[in-house]
Enzyme design. Structure first.
Site, PDB file in Angstrom:
ATOM      1  N   GLU A 167       2.760  51.012 130.851  1.00 23.14           N
ATOM      2  CA  GLU A 167       1.326  51.609 130.725  1.00 23.14           C
ATOM      3  C   GLU A 167       0.948  52.607 129.933  1.00 23.14           C
ATOM      4  OE1 GLU A 167       0.162  52.859 134.524  1.00 23.14           O
ATOM      5  OE2 GLU A 167       0.035  50.884 135.575  1.00 23.14           O
ATOM      6  N   GLU A 366       3.299  45.069 138.517  1.00 17.11           N
ATOM      7  CA  GLU A 366       3.090  45.981 139.740  1.00 17.11           C
ATOM      8  C   GLU A 366       1.766  45.654 140.369  1.00 17.11           C
ATOM      9  OE1 GLU A 366       2.518  50.098 138.810  1.00 17.11           O
ATOM     10  OE2 GLU A 366       4.341  50.048 137.309  1.00 17.11           O
TER      11      GLU A 366
HETATM   12  C1  BGP Z   1       0.992  53.004 138.190  1.00 11.66           C
HETATM   13  C2  BGP Z   1       2.170  53.597 137.607  1.00 11.66           C
HETATM   14  C3  BGP Z   1       3.235  54.054 138.652  1.00 11.66           C
HETATM   15  C4  BGP Z   1       2.778  54.358 139.757  1.00 11.66           C
HETATM   16  C5  BGP Z   1       1.656  53.670 140.488  1.00 11.66           C
HETATM   17  C6  BGP Z   1       0.932  53.993 141.376  1.00 11.66           C
HETATM   18  O1  BGP Z   1      -0.188  53.262 137.310  1.00 11.66           O
HETATM   19  O2  BGP Z   1       2.783  52.593 136.509  1.00 11.66           O
HETATM   20  O3  BGP Z   1       4.089  54.866 138.039  1.00 11.66           O
HETATM   21  O4  BGP Z   1       2.694  55.631 140.130  1.00 11.66           O
HETATM   22  O5  BGP Z   1       0.721  53.472 139.326  1.00 11.66           O
HETATM   23  O6  BGP Z   1      -0.280  55.212 141.221  1.00 11.66           O
HETATM   24  P1  BGP Z   1      -0.092  56.667 141.746  1.00 11.66           P
HETATM   25  O7  BGP Z   1       1.297  56.864 141.585  1.00 11.66           O
HETATM   26  O8  BGP Z   1      -1.070  57.499 140.794  1.00 11.66           O
HETATM   27  O9  BGP Z   1      -0.814  56.523 143.070  1.00 11.66           O
END
Ligand code: BGP
Length: 465
Positions: A167, A366
């Site tokens: 990302e 993801e």
């Molecule tokens: C994505 C990232 C992760 C993870 C996930 C969940 O954007 O790659 O690192 O953190 O989001 O989001 P958050 O942790 O902000 O709830």
């Protein structure tokens, strides 16, 4: 009842990152990254003041964790090398303890039939480089290229799937537009330079990897947020959605896959007189070194309408000068994270990649649902009954299945995440894992209902609902 059957060699697993899982122990030789530093300065900005040194202690518990991955049906798993662990100063000396740790971690995965996918950068800039500007500084691009080469040399015969960034839009928007992450700035000119350097660094890593003929593939992981106009029949809404798409998706997708920045974005950058500093060969490097494999993170769509609110000239320019975000009535929300759940978005992304990005090899890298206070779902068996997560995955997989049936080249599905981990400033507020982590009990792990369900899915390559 419908049966959803997936290809026999489909990648089932999950994703995590070094900074969110490993933790730190005294004497491990890890250097400081921006999150370590930021937490040391302003711990109150992190939920319950839990910092990155605690996380889920994977550094010491990885053998136990790999067994749990096996029990939850993983045939593949992504994590990241922490730059600040491997090269504590960002440049210079390599930390031998880190080399030993990553070798041992990856060996353990491989020995248990789980293919490690390895990412190089997950928001974790080494602090000595940040002090000199981080991604704003061309020297960071050089330091990153060296770091990437060291990783390929050390682990390139073992690891067959590499990723240059996770990302890359996040350091741009979180660090330099919306002040979500350190250094909490809001400056479009800097944001453009940061994004440009990340895209260039990625191409340089791809180039280095390909030149080593290592018999694997290299890609990038992008969070693609399909941009939907409020009204598809309103040309102003459609135009606004196109520009939002150029800012947040095509800014990295186009250079990574096609080797070129989107013309809409170039036009805006020129109009703002914010063309980033570049060197002569840069664009040729980006053009010639595109990726082999695309990882797609999908959480939420972006809904957009034509600009109606006045442009904030004092604090601008900002991407939102070109569109307004649109709150669709009756949208389905994950209230804990504040993100819309729109399952069909995953299908739209895959079809877009099929039709406009040469149907490049891709996978869902993801997807997931963060939920607060999951302890309330523990039943007598001591397990969290996260039926909502099973439903979330099924509803997304239905659309992945449909896209594959229609010819999308999607090779796998990775959940965010394996075991509950540290979510940046949200720390352990929202839990995403197939496996729970009890922070009050030395990080004790327990497989959730969704983890057992996922094992069955992975064993049979299918589900029926
Ligand atoms: C994505 C990232 C992760 C993870 C996930 C969940 O954007 O790659 O690192 O953190 O989001 O989001 P958050 O942790 O902000 O709830």
């Amino acid at each position: 009842m419908t049966n959803y059957q997936f290809p026999s060699n489909f990648w089932w697993g999950s994703a995590a990152s070094g900074p969110q899982t490993e933790g730190r122990i005294a004497g491990d030789g890890k250097g400081e990254n921006i999150f370590d530093y930021w937490f040391s300065q302003e711990p109150e900005k992190f939920f319950d003041q839990v910092g990155p040194e605690k996380t889920s202690q994977v550094y010491t518990k990885y053998k136990e964790d790999v067994q749990l991955m096996k029990q939850t049906g993983h045939n593949s798993f992504r994590t990241s090398i922490q730059w600040s662990r491997l090269i504590p100063e960002g440049t210079g000396e390599v930390n031998q303890q880190a080399v030993d740790f990553y070798h041992s971690y990856f060996d353990e995965l491989i020995a248990n039939g789980i293919e490690p996918f390895v990412n190089l950068y997950h928001f974790d800039m080494p602090m000595p480089l940040q002090e000199k500007g981080g991604w704003l500084n061309r020297e960071t691009v050089e330091a990153y290229e060296r770091y990437a080469k060291i990783c390929f040399e050390l682990f390139g015969t073992k690891i067959k799937k590499w990723f240059t960034h996770n990302e890359p839009i996040v350091p741009v928007e979180a660090g330099y537009l919306y002040r979500w992450h350190y250094p909490e700035e809001s400056d479009m000119k800097k944001a453009i330079q940061v994004g440009y350097h990340e895209a260039l660094a990625s191409a340089l890593a791809v180039k280095a990897y390909h030149s080593m003929a290592l018999d694997g593939s290299i890609g990038i992981i992008l969070n693609l947020t399909p941009s939907y106009p409020r009204d598809e029949n309103n040309p102003e809404d459609v135009k606004a959605a196109k520009l939002a798409d150029a800012f947040f998706n095509r800014s990295f997708l186009d250079p990574a896959v096609k080797g070129e920045f989107p013309p809409e974005l170039i036009a805006i950058v020129k109009e703002l007189d914010m063309v980033p500093a570049m060197q002569e060969d840069d664009l040729a490097i980006i053009k010639e070194n595109t990726i082999d494999l695309l990882g797609i993170n999908y959480y939420q769509p972006r809904r957009v309408k034509a600009k109606e609110t006045p442009i904030d000239h004092e604090n601008g320019p900002m991407p939102e000068d070109y569109f307004d975000n649109y709150e669709m009535p009756n949208r389905k929300m994950n209230p804990y994270r504040g993100w819309e759940i729109y399952e069909k978005g995953i299908y739209d992304i895959l079809i877009n990649v099929r039709d406009h990005y040469g149907n490049i090899d891709c996978f869902i890298s993801e997807n997931g649902m963060g939920v607060e206070n999951e302890a309330r779902f523990i039943e007598e068996d001591g397990m969290i009954h996260d039926d909502y997560r099973i439903e979330f995955v099924q509803e997304h997989l239905k659309y992945v299945h449909q896209a594959i049936e229609e010819g999308a080249n999607c090779l796998g599905y990775h959940m965010w995440t394996c075991m509950d981990n540290w979510s940046w400033t949200n720390a352990y507020k929202n839990r995403y894992g197939f496996i729970s982590v009890d922070l009050a009990n030395d990080g004790k792990r327990t497989i959730k209902k969704s983890g057992h369900w996922f094992k069955k899915l992975s064993d049979t390559n299918q589900f029926t609902i």
